[in-house]
Design a protein around this motif. Structure first.
Motif, PDB file in Angstrom:
ATOM      1  N   VAL A   9       0.932  -1.143   0.052  1.00 11.70           N
ATOM      2  CA  VAL A   9       0.015  -0.101  -0.082  1.00 11.70           C
ATOM      3  C   VAL A   9       0.790   1.256   0.057  1.00 11.70           C
ATOM      4  O   VAL A   9       0.308   2.273  -0.567  1.00 11.70           O
ATOM      5  CB  VAL A   9      -0.837   0.088   1.216  1.00 11.70           C
ATOM      6  N   ASP A  10       2.096   1.063   0.320  1.00 11.79           N
ATOM      7  CA  ASP A  10       3.013   2.247   0.569  1.00 11.79           C
ATOM      8  C   ASP A  10       3.536   2.651  -0.995  1.00 11.79           C
ATOM      9  O   ASP A  10       3.515   3.885  -1.108  1.00 11.79           O
ATOM     10  CB  ASP A  10       4.166   2.003   1.351  1.00 11.79           C
ATOM     11  N   ILE A  11       3.634   1.552  -1.744  1.00 10.70           N
ATOM     12  CA  ILE A  11       4.328   1.931  -3.074  1.00 10.70           C
ATOM     13  C   ILE A  11       2.831   2.145  -3.971  1.00 10.70           C
ATOM     14  O   ILE A  11       2.937   3.166  -4.617  1.00 10.70           O
ATOM     15  CB  ILE A  11       4.589   0.457  -3.564  1.00 10.70           C
ATOM     16  N   ASP A  67      14.526  -0.030  -2.413  1.00 11.29           N
ATOM     17  CA  ASP A  67      13.491  -0.808  -3.321  1.00 11.29           C
ATOM     18  C   ASP A  67      13.397   0.017  -4.502  1.00 11.29           C
ATOM     19  O   ASP A  67      12.719   0.940  -4.432  1.00 11.29           O
ATOM     20  CB  ASP A  67      12.183  -1.048  -2.353  1.00 11.29           C
ATOM     21  N   PRO A  68      14.028  -0.398  -5.735  1.00 14.60           N
ATOM     22  CA  PRO A  68      13.831   0.323  -6.910  1.00 14.60           C
ATOM     23  C   PRO A  68      12.336   0.380  -7.314  1.00 14.60           C
ATOM     24  O   PRO A  68      12.005   1.309  -8.204  1.00 14.60           O
ATOM     25  CB  PRO A  68      14.758  -0.165  -7.902  1.00 14.60           C
ATOM     26  N   THR A  69      11.309  -0.340  -6.843  1.00 15.16           N
ATOM     27  CA  THR A  69      10.101  -0.495  -7.177  1.00 15.16           C
ATOM     28  C   THR A  69       9.353   1.004  -6.907  1.00 15.16           C
ATOM     29  O   THR A  69       8.598   1.428  -7.781  1.00 15.16           O
ATOM     30  CB  THR A  69       9.218  -1.541  -6.385  1.00 15.16           C
ATOM     31  N   TYR A  70       9.622   1.581  -6.032  1.00 16.65           N
ATOM     32  CA  TYR A  70       9.276   2.861  -5.832  1.00 16.65           C
ATOM     33  C   TYR A  70       9.771   3.904  -6.917  1.00 16.65           C
ATOM     34  O   TYR A  70       8.563   4.363  -7.589  1.00 16.65           O
ATOM     35  CB  TYR A  70       9.939   3.494  -4.582  1.00 16.65           C
ATOM     36  N   LEU A  71      10.891   3.806  -7.476  1.00 15.57           N
ATOM     37  CA  LEU A  71      11.068   4.617  -8.678  1.00 15.57           C
ATOM     38  C   LEU A  71      10.489   4.318  -9.899  1.00 15.57           C
ATOM     39  O   LEU A  71       9.947   5.147 -10.788  1.00 15.57           O
ATOM     40  CB  LEU A  71      12.697   4.500  -8.762  1.00 15.57           C
ATOM     41  N   VAL A  99     -12.147  11.515  -9.388  1.00 18.71           N
ATOM     42  CA  VAL A  99     -11.472  10.302  -8.930  1.00 18.71           C
ATOM     43  C   VAL A  99     -10.023  10.161  -8.466  1.00 18.71           C
ATOM     44  O   VAL A  99     -10.025   9.604  -6.966  1.00 18.71           O
ATOM     45  CB  VAL A  99     -11.193   9.536 -10.234  1.00 18.71           C
ATOM     46  N   LEU A 100      -9.230  11.137  -8.740  1.00 20.88           N
ATOM     47  CA  LEU A 100      -7.890  10.838  -8.111  1.00 20.88           C
ATOM     48  C   LEU A 100      -7.834  11.720  -6.848  1.00 20.88           C
ATOM     49  O   LEU A 100      -7.178  11.359  -5.769  1.00 20.88           O
ATOM     50  CB  LEU A 100      -6.933  11.784  -9.127  1.00 20.88           C
ATOM     51  N   ALA A 101      -8.973  12.675  -6.544  1.00 16.79           N
ATOM     52  CA  ALA A 101      -8.987  13.295  -5.255  1.00 16.79           C
ATOM     53  C   ALA A 101      -9.437  12.189  -4.256  1.00 16.79           C
ATOM     54  O   ALA A 101      -9.088  12.274  -3.083  1.00 16.79           O
ATOM     55  CB  ALA A 101     -10.287  14.336  -5.285  1.00 16.79           C
ATOM     56  N   TYR A 102     -10.341  11.049  -4.454  1.00 18.05           N
ATOM     57  CA  TYR A 102     -10.567  10.235  -3.565  1.00 18.05           C
ATOM     58  C   TYR A 102      -9.543   9.343  -3.227  1.00 18.05           C
ATOM     59  O   TYR A 102      -9.163   8.861  -2.226  1.00 18.05           O
ATOM     60  CB  TYR A 102     -11.686   9.495  -4.086  1.00 18.05           C
ATOM     61  N   PHE A 103      -8.783   9.193  -4.353  1.00 17.65           N
ATOM     62  CA  PHE A 103      -7.485   7.774  -4.284  1.00 17.65           C
ATOM     63  C   PHE A 103      -6.310   9.127  -3.265  1.00 17.65           C
ATOM     64  O   PHE A 103      -5.843   8.205  -2.296  1.00 17.65           O
ATOM     65  CB  PHE A 103      -6.910   7.791  -5.498  1.00 17.65           C
ATOM     66  N   LYS A 104      -6.361  10.151  -3.408  1.00 15.52           N
ATOM     67  CA  LYS A 104      -5.326  10.879  -2.631  1.00 15.52           C
ATOM     68  C   LYS A 104      -5.823  10.990  -1.275  1.00 15.52           C
ATOM     69  O   LYS A 104      -4.959  10.876  -0.289  1.00 15.52           O
ATOM     70  CB  LYS A 104      -5.227  12.529  -3.197  1.00 15.52           C
ATOM     71  N   SER A 105      -7.197  11.043  -0.974  1.00 11.96           N
ATOM     72  CA  SER A 105      -7.589  11.005   0.281  1.00 11.96           C
ATOM     73  C   SER A 105      -7.467   9.831   1.068  1.00 11.96           C
ATOM     74  O   SER A 105      -7.130   9.689   2.234  1.00 11.96           O
ATOM     75  CB  SER A 105      -9.320  11.320   0.049  1.00 11.96           C
ATOM     76  N   PHE A 106      -7.397   8.787   0.193  1.00  8.89           N
ATOM     77  CA  PHE A 106      -7.081   7.469   0.797  1.00  8.89           C
ATOM     78  C   PHE A 106      -5.678   7.293   1.187  1.00  8.89           C
ATOM     79  O   PHE A 106      -5.007   6.788   2.256  1.00  8.89           O
ATOM     80  CB  PHE A 106      -7.483   6.205  -0.025  1.00  8.89           C
ATOM     81  N   THR A 107      -4.736   7.715   0.241  1.00  3.81           N
ATOM     82  CA  THR A 107      -3.257   7.481   0.492  1.00  3.81           C
ATOM     83  C   THR A 107      -2.756   8.470   1.395  1.00  3.81           C
ATOM     84  O   THR A 107      -1.721   8.226   2.167  1.00  3.81           O
ATOM     85  CB  THR A 107      -2.620   7.677  -0.975  1.00  3.81           C
ATOM     86  N   LEU A 108      -3.464   9.763   1.577  1.00  2.00           N
ATOM     87  CA  LEU A 108      -2.610  10.636   2.431  1.00  2.00           C
ATOM     88  C   LEU A 108      -2.624   9.883   3.858  1.00  2.00           C
ATOM     89  O   LEU A 108      -1.400  10.201   4.517  1.00  2.00           O
ATOM     90  CB  LEU A 108      -3.752  11.935   2.476  1.00  2.00           C
ATOM     91  N   TRP A 110      -1.847   7.233   4.920  1.00  2.00           N
ATOM     92  CA  TRP A 110      -0.832   6.098   5.023  1.00  2.00           C
ATOM     93  C   TRP A 110       0.710   6.825   5.128  1.00  2.00           C
ATOM     94  O   TRP A 110       1.285   6.207   6.051  1.00  2.00           O
ATOM     95  CB  TRP A 110      -0.750   5.252   3.814  1.00  2.00           C
ATOM     96  N   PHE A 111       0.928   8.135   4.447  1.00  2.00           N
ATOM     97  CA  PHE A 111       2.180   8.734   4.559  1.00  2.00           C
ATOM     98  C   PHE A 111       2.192   9.069   6.085  1.00  2.00           C
ATOM     99  O   PHE A 111       3.383   8.932   6.571  1.00  2.00           O
ATOM    100  CB  PHE A 111       2.344   9.835   3.712  1.00  2.00           C
TER     101      PHE A 111
END
Length: 225
Positions: A9-11, A67-71, A99-108, A110-111
């Motif tokens: 989920v972090d990636i 972890d180069p997966t991030y890059l 759409v992207l605003a909801y995803f950002k609300s979900f990922t925010l 986690w950081f």
């Protein structure tokens, strides 16, 4: 303490924020005639800027270097952002604000949670854990804003961006300390994400205002007299 390892989920969060970063960089407020390479750099700022800043403050080797997966994910999402502008420019704003605003609300959250978790692992205390969570959440956006010559979003009315980050890291830190460093942090993480996500979604949907002093009118480019 062992933070539950959800399916990368972090990636996923880094990828979503990389895409969000490149779309923001193409907004009229931020667009400075960036080259394709420049826009990809903005994608990296959005995707891993917060995580790298967090790790540097904690004197760790940044996760993307381990972890180069991030890059790779940030690069692919950056290319997707370029493709959206090339082929779906007329629908970009709706995609970003809906759409992207909801995803950002979900990922925010986690950081914020990952930042707070790492700070607690370094025995830095509750207050520092909350601050590191906030920095991890907002540093990427600050880099994009500063490179674009725009006042960073974290100090402007931004639909409770800072409040959501502080809420997520505070809830996680409080519950983690209350659990007294036990190993079962799965419920703690889910509760923290759920609380912050719901708060952010409602704040964006209802356009909850930020506190702005009435006796301090805004001044600067673009401000109406």
């Amino acid at each position: 303490m062992n933070l539950p390892n959800f399916p990368q989920v972090d990636i996923f969060s880094a990828g979503i924020n990389a895409l969000y970063g490149i779309l923001v960089a193409r907004n009229p407020s931020h667009n400075r005639g960036y080259t394709a390479a420049g826009l990809l750099i903005m994608a990296f700022f959005g995707g891993i800027g917060g995580g790298v800043t967090r790790d540097v403050l904690l004197n760790e080797i940044p996760s993307p270097l381990q972890d180069p997966t991030y890059l790779l994910v940030c690069l692919l999402m950056g290319l997707l952002g370029l493709a959206i502008y090339r082929f779906l420019e007329s629908k970009e704003e709706r995609f970003r604000t809906k759409v992207l605003a909801y995803f950002k609300s979900f990922t925010l959250p986690w950081f914020a949670i990952l930042g707070a978790h790492k700070a607690l692992d370094h025995n830095l205390g509750i207050f520092t854990a909350i601050v590191i969570g906030l920095i991890a959440t907002t540093a990427g956006g600050i880099l994009i804003d500063l490179f674009s010559g725009v006042t960073p979003e974290v100090v402007r009315p931004s639909e409770q961006l800072v409040t959501t980050a502080v809420l997520a890291s505070t809830v996680y830190t409080a519950l983690a300390v209350w659990q007294n460093r036990r190993q079962a942090f799965f419920p703690v993480t889910l509760i923290s994400v759920a609380v912050a996500f719901l708060f952010r979604v409602v704040a964006v949907r209802e356009h909850w205002p930020s506190i702005v002093p009435m006796d301090a009118p805004a001044e600067g480019p673009g401000t109406r007299g």
